[in-house]
Design an enzyme around this catalytic site. Structure first.
Site, PDB file in Angstrom:
ATOM      1  NE  ARG A 111      -4.316   1.742   1.266  1.00 52.51           N
ATOM      2  CZ  ARG A 111      -5.598   1.589   1.578  1.00 52.51           C
ATOM      3  NH1 ARG A 111      -5.972   0.600   2.376  1.00 52.51           N
ATOM      4  NH2 ARG A 111      -6.514   2.391   1.072  1.00 52.51           N
ATOM      5  CG  LEU A 125      -7.944   0.046  -2.681  1.00 48.02           C
ATOM      6  CD1 LEU A 125      -6.479  -0.311  -2.454  1.00 48.02           C
ATOM      7  CD2 LEU A 125      -8.744  -1.184  -3.100  1.00 48.02           C
ATOM      8  CG  HIS A 126     -12.825   0.743   3.903  1.00 46.23           C
ATOM      9  ND1 HIS A 126     -12.191   0.679   5.127  1.00 46.23           N
ATOM     10  CD2 HIS A 126     -14.071   1.256   4.143  1.00 46.23           C
ATOM     11  CE1 HIS A 126     -13.014   1.120   6.071  1.00 46.23           C
ATOM     12  NE2 HIS A 126     -14.158   1.482   5.506  1.00 46.23           N
ATOM     13  CE1 TYR A 127     -10.556   2.853   8.823  1.00 47.92           C
ATOM     14  CE2 TYR A 127     -12.155   3.992   7.444  1.00 47.92           C
ATOM     15  CZ  TYR A 127     -11.824   3.362   8.630  1.00 47.92           C
ATOM     16  OH  TYR A 127     -12.767   3.241   9.625  1.00 47.92           O
ATOM     17  NE  ARG A 128     -12.701  -0.515   9.775  1.00 47.88           N
ATOM     18  CZ  ARG A 128     -13.921  -0.674  10.263  1.00 47.88           C
ATOM     19  NH1 ARG A 128     -14.724  -1.576   9.731  1.00 47.88           N
ATOM     20  NH2 ARG A 128     -14.336   0.069  11.275  1.00 47.88           N
TER      21      ARG A 128
END
EC number: 3.1.15.-
Length: 215
Positions: A111, A125-128
């Site tokens: 990432r 994308l989601h932060y998780r």
């Protein structure tokens, strides 16, 4: 939050964000049962000779053995094009941005390069994140029988193959670690690993903690 997971793996010339290059990226989307959706995408990105020459000995040997260096030299794909190719695939299965977590092994490293080189992908994308490596480390400490019984990895160091192995690894943990106590026996762990190695046993609802193995 959606049930899909976006699996991404990257290959780089090294791990230094200040100087190393992203040279391959692959993505697969899975549903809640870890079934792969679509064919995925795997893109080799061009890098100049100077970037390849700057690689360390271990990385050079690894990417030479896998054939990636030759593919990087031959590729005409730049970072922007690669980013759009990956996003096109992800958008097919994840319609809304910031709804599906990123998944993989040691995924924070990947990432970091995505943030640097592919900001539109990162923003979608989601932060998780779901890091399979974290589950591995917990099993090593708390469930060594499961840790030592996990399927053997091929260690191809190619992005798409590495994702398939990460998905298989999470399937294994789902069926051996995420179950009610006392968990599976050694023979049951070996059977799960063997079935996943043979690629003949897909995860399903019967794999959930509602029906824990005995022994």
């Amino acid at each position: 939050m959606r049930d899909e997971l976006v699996w991404i793996d990257c290959e780089m010339t090294g791990l230094d964000l200040g100087s190393d290059k992203l040279i391959e990226i692959a993505a697969l989307v899975t549903d809640a049962e870890l079934n792969v959706l679509g064919d995925g995408v795997d893109v080799v990105i061009h890098a100049d000779d100077a970037a390849l020459a700057a690689m360390g000995e271990v990385v050079t040997e690894m990417h030479s053995r896998s054939g990636l260096i030759d593919e990087v030299k031959a590729s005409t794909v730049d970072l922007a094009t690669a980013e759009e190719m990956v996003l096109d695939y992800i958008r097919t299965h994840v319609k809304a941005p910031k709804t599906a977590p990123l998944a993989g092994n040691s995924i924070a490293t990947d990432r970091a390069f995505i943030v640097r080189d592919m900001p539109a992908l990162d923003a979608y994308l989601h932060y998780r994140m779901i890091d399979v490596s974290s589950i591995k480390e917990l099993c090593r400490r708390w469930y060594p029988r499961i840790y030592f019984g996990q399927p053997v990895k091929g260690l191809t160091h190619r992005a798409l193959a590495d994702i398939h192995e990460s998905i298989r690894e999470l399937q294994f943990y789902r069926r051996t670690a995420f179950v009610a106590p006392p968990g599976p026996s050694t023979s049951e762990i070996e059977a799960v690993a063997a079935a996943l190695d043979e690629g003949k046993d897909a995860p399903g609802p019967s794999d959930s903690a509602s029906a824990p193995p005995t022994g």
